[in-house]
Design an enzyme around this catalytic site. Structure first.
Site, PDB file in Angstrom:
ATOM      1  N   ASP A  22       0.868  -1.175   0.000  1.00  0.00           N
ATOM      2  CA  ASP A  22       0.000   0.000   0.000  1.00  0.00           C
ATOM      3  C   ASP A  22       0.904   1.224   0.000  1.00  0.00           C
ATOM      4  O   ASP A  22       2.124   1.089   0.035  1.00  0.00           O
ATOM      5  CB  ASP A  22      -0.952  -0.019   1.215  1.00  0.00           C
ATOM      6  CG  ASP A  22      -2.309   0.570   0.863  1.00  0.00           C
ATOM      7  OD1 ASP A  22      -2.340   1.716   0.369  1.00  0.00           O
ATOM      8  OD2 ASP A  22      -3.318  -0.103   1.072  1.00  0.00           O
TER       9      ASP A  22
ATOM     10  N   ALA B 222      -7.348  -4.520   2.342  1.00  0.00           N
ATOM     11  CA  ALA B 222      -6.196  -5.193   2.938  1.00  0.00           C
ATOM     12  C   ALA B 222      -5.100  -5.445   1.902  1.00  0.00           C
ATOM     13  O   ALA B 222      -3.961  -5.698   2.256  1.00  0.00           O
ATOM     14  CB  ALA B 222      -6.627  -6.521   3.552  1.00  0.00           C
ATOM     15  N   LYS B 223      -5.466  -5.386   0.639  1.00  0.00           N
ATOM     16  CA  LYS B 223      -4.510  -5.580  -0.472  1.00  0.00           C
ATOM     17  C   LYS B 223      -3.629  -6.802  -0.235  1.00  0.00           C
ATOM     18  O   LYS B 223      -2.415  -6.754  -0.389  1.00  0.00           O
ATOM     19  CB  LYS B 223      -3.682  -4.313  -0.693  1.00  0.00           C
ATOM     20  CG  LYS B 223      -4.558  -3.092  -1.038  1.00  0.00           C
ATOM     21  CD  LYS B 223      -3.758  -1.882  -1.446  1.00  0.00           C
ATOM     22  CE  LYS B 223      -4.628  -0.707  -1.825  1.00  0.00           C
ATOM     23  NZ  LYS B 223      -5.394  -0.102  -0.717  1.00  0.00           N
ATOM     24  N   ARG B 224      -4.255  -7.892   0.143  1.00  0.00           N
ATOM     25  CA  ARG B 224      -3.514  -9.110   0.425  1.00  0.00           C
ATOM     26  C   ARG B 224      -2.948  -9.688  -0.868  1.00  0.00           C
ATOM     27  O   ARG B 224      -3.528  -9.524  -1.947  1.00  0.00           O
ATOM     28  CB  ARG B 224      -4.432 -10.148   1.088  1.00  0.00           C
ATOM     29  CG  ARG B 224      -4.987  -9.743   2.445  1.00  0.00           C
ATOM     30  CD  ARG B 224      -3.906  -9.334   3.403  1.00  0.00           C
ATOM     31  NE  ARG B 224      -4.383  -9.193   4.776  1.00  0.00           N
ATOM     32  CZ  ARG B 224      -3.960  -8.244   5.615  1.00  0.00           C
ATOM     33  NH1 ARG B 224      -3.078  -7.338   5.220  1.00  0.00           N
ATOM     34  NH2 ARG B 224      -4.401  -8.197   6.857  1.00  0.00           N
TER      35      ARG B 224
END
EC number: 4.1.1.23
Lengths: 274, 274
Positions: free
Chosen positions: A98, B94-96
């Site tokens: 991020d 969460a941009k996992r």
């Protein structure tokens, strides 16, 4: 001591390139830990104690803790490792990605909350998804480059000006993002020739290399392809092969883990020189 | 009702494409919440109550909670939103990005622990980093495509066979990964022409679009570039402009948040048709 220096010292002190991955899957833990409310911590603690003189790093995978609402046990196991084995780098495998203020929150999580020496990060969002981590000058950032899963080629192998994308990532990190010397790369063990290509691009930058178990036939090719001139430069990770090495009910899991860790370390060391 | 149907219903019910982002930065919260051990939950609860009839989705950003060891408050705020506003999709930002068994742990975290309708995911590791989420057939996966930060171009704009990488990601998702109709994409608002190019590739797939605030001059271009034929298809996110809308000490932060949310929703709606 910063992350890279600490890693160099650990390679030498333990004569090891082995990274012990901590992926505590509740269904696979010995039964005494499944009934224990602090079972994840206690299991990981015994693994750490059994392998600390054989490892160059410990790598908890945060997903396994998050799925079980076990952040407190992760805090505790990180604190335990730092206090008892302060010379072994602690890597939080989180693959965060991020930007700006949000990336800074993830850096706080990894470095301040868990006290990790380094954290794994995804490069897809570019330089400003990596820079915030650099504010912690003594810590490391380990950037995904080439992963060895089947789908890894979907993006990483796309042709960019005649070279696969992952080589551009390696070059970006080596030539730009690593200006403070805090970076390392993740490159899987599946394709040794790709490991060699990345090594040729990045000089002596450390590599975190998943995909080798005690049974892996490619330890020789992996080590010969990824090592630096002084026979180091790699953290070769093994998680499940060590954690769940015990074959039979009642077998001492920590002794079995130590046996596999020792075999893996020695299999790696057999190919570091020459 | 699955994620896509729920989103369609929320667009209609609230006549809104506005996604309210929940990024609780302790230093920016009104003083009464900074002293409150449950302050993050209480702040987010008031924001949700003040904007629920104006939003098509809520999007907590997990990094802000993780940095403060506030996972329990995130669980509580997700439960509060689900119970009180069950018709508004809840997106865990969460941009996992991980594979196989590890990705499945992250899916359990997002869907089972937090009860999210959808989670943001990074595409760099490829198809098998997205597939495990599909086992939750009623949930959504929102995949990073084009991000509007300065470094976003480092990888996303690399030239792959004459097209920038992000367009390949859009095509991969549209043509392969979305076979169950569970996917959406993240595309930033900074470059409306890129939004239009992605829309041309993906048909009616929903977009999550960060980068527009109440003051953003590009609301018109963003909406006209990203909308579907029926004037929807987008979750246009605003976080800080809404959360921290109160300008002066003592100003009611929730009323200020509602005012900005209303202005933003209406500014978006002015350009949905025609």
């Amino acid at each position: 001591m910063n992350f890279i220096n600490k890693l160099n010292a650990a390679w030498t002190a333990n004569d090891s390139l082995l990274c012990v991955g901590l992926d505590p899957d509740m269904a696979k833990l010995p039964p005494q830990f499944q009934q224990d409310p602090n079972g994840i911590f206690n299991f990981c603690k015994e693994i750490i104690d059994a392998t600390a003189d054989l490892a160059c790093s410990f790598k908890p995978q945060i997903a396994y803790f998050a799925a079980l609402s076990a952040e407190r046990q992760l805090e505790d196991i990180c604190a335990y490792a730092r206090e008892n084995y302060p010379h072994i780098p602690l890597i939080l495998d989180a693959k965060r990605g991020d930007i700006g203020a949000t990336a800074r929150q993830y850096a706080r999580e990894a470095y301040d909350r868990y006290g990790a020496d380094a954290v794994t990060v995804n490069p897809y969002m570019g330089s400003d998804s990596v820079e915030p981590y650099m504010e912690w000058a003594d810590r490391g950032v380990i950037i995904l480059c080439r992963t060895s899963n089947a789908g890894g080629s979907d993006l990483q192998f796309l042709n960019v000006d005649g070279k696969p994308l992952y080589q551009h990532v390696a070059r970006l990190v080596a030539e730009k993002w690593n200006s403070n010397g805090q970076c390392a790369l993740v490159v899987g063990a599946t394709f040794p020739e790709e490991l060699a290509q990345v090594r040729a691009i990045i000089g002596d930058m450390p590599l975190l290399v998943p995909g080798v178990g005690a049974q892996g036939g490619d330890v020789e090719a992996t080590v010969k392809s990824g090592r630096t001139a002084n026979g180091a430069g790699m953290m070769i990770n093994s998680s499940r092969a060590i954690l769940y090495a015990a074959q039979q009910p009642g077998e001492d899991f920590a002794m079995a883990a130590r046996r596999v860790a020792l075999e893996t370390r020695d299999a790696i060391n057999a190919h570091r020189a020459g």
